[in-house]
Design an enzyme around this catalytic site. Structure first.
Site, PDB file in Angstrom:
ATOM      1  N   ASP A   1       0.842  -1.189   0.000  1.00 51.83           N
ATOM      2  CA  ASP A   1       0.000   0.000   0.000  1.00 51.83           C
ATOM      3  C   ASP A   1       0.886   1.251   0.000  1.00 51.83           C
ATOM      4  OD1 ASP A   1       0.371   0.704   2.934  1.00 51.83           O
ATOM      5  OD2 ASP A   1      -0.567  -1.259   3.131  1.00 51.83           O
ATOM      6  N   LYS A   2       0.310   2.384  -0.344  1.00 54.11           N
ATOM      7  CA  LYS A   2       1.118   3.588  -0.563  1.00 54.11           C
ATOM      8  C   LYS A   2       1.841   4.064   0.691  1.00 54.11           C
ATOM      9  CE  LYS A   2      -2.428   7.209  -0.163  1.00 54.11           C
ATOM     10  NZ  LYS A   2      -1.841   7.901   0.971  1.00 54.11           N
TER      11      LYS A   2
END
Length: 195
Positions: free
Chosen positions: A60-61
């Protein structure tokens, strides 16, 4: 309306390209930011200019660390799919003090909304010598923090974060250090190398 002809599968490359990339914080694990033209969010294309390679799995970012990319679809599936039980190790900074009970729960497997996780290897470690994160992790003077090394053989959406939260240890920073035999060794954020 006649059915569309099926495309022939891409032939496997004679020698697959394998790229190890240290994904920085706030970078998407994809080459484009679809539906967000002009978006300031970083993508893989800001760092990697190699045609035909795609990520095997995601981060995920707001997670950092090892992302493996390849041009071999079968290898991509073997790396990413939980059925192959490839180990993935994470260095996790958590809020709170991990007690024996929390570590044992992680080792036994955690009941999440999408079902129980497989047992994980989990241990408390000294703070690792990592690059500074930009922006820095938020600290609260009144709440201690600690580092864990957690190894899983799955890869569900935000799994390690959800496992830590389930045992009362919210994740402050998450760095994937290892996938199988590949590690981040000598790769700074935003750097990549072929193996």
């Amino acid at each position: 309306m006649s059915p569309q002809p099926r495309r022939a599968p891409r032939p496997r490359p004679a020698r697959p390209r394998i790229v190890l990339f240290n994904k920085p914080y706030n970078c998407l694990s994809q080459f484009t930011d679809k539906g967000s033209e002009g978006s300031p969010r970083a993508t893989l294309s800001d760092f990697i200019d190699l045609p035909g390679v795609y990520p095997a799995g995601r981060l995920d970012k707001d997670s950092e660390g090892l992302l493996v990319l390849t041009d071999d679809g079968a290898l991509q599936a073997r790396i990413a799919s939980p059925k192959f039980k490839r180990e993935k190790s994470y260095l996790v900074q958590v809020e709170g003090t991990p007690g024996a009970e929390a570590l044992e729960a992680l080792r036994a497997g955690i009941a999440l909304k999408d079902g129980p996780t497989r047992p994980a290897a989990a241990r408390e470690i000294a703070a690792p010598d990592l690059w500074p994160r930009d922006p820095p992790v938020r600290f609260r003077k009144s709440v201690p923090d600690a580092w864990l090394e957690i190894t899983i053989t799955e890869g569900r959406n935000r799994q390690v974060r959800r496992m830590c939260a389930a045992v009362g240890l919210p994740c402050l920073r998450l760095v994937r250090w290892r996938i199988g035999d590949w590690t981040l060794d000598r790769l700074a954020p935003g750097e990549w190398r072929e193996v």
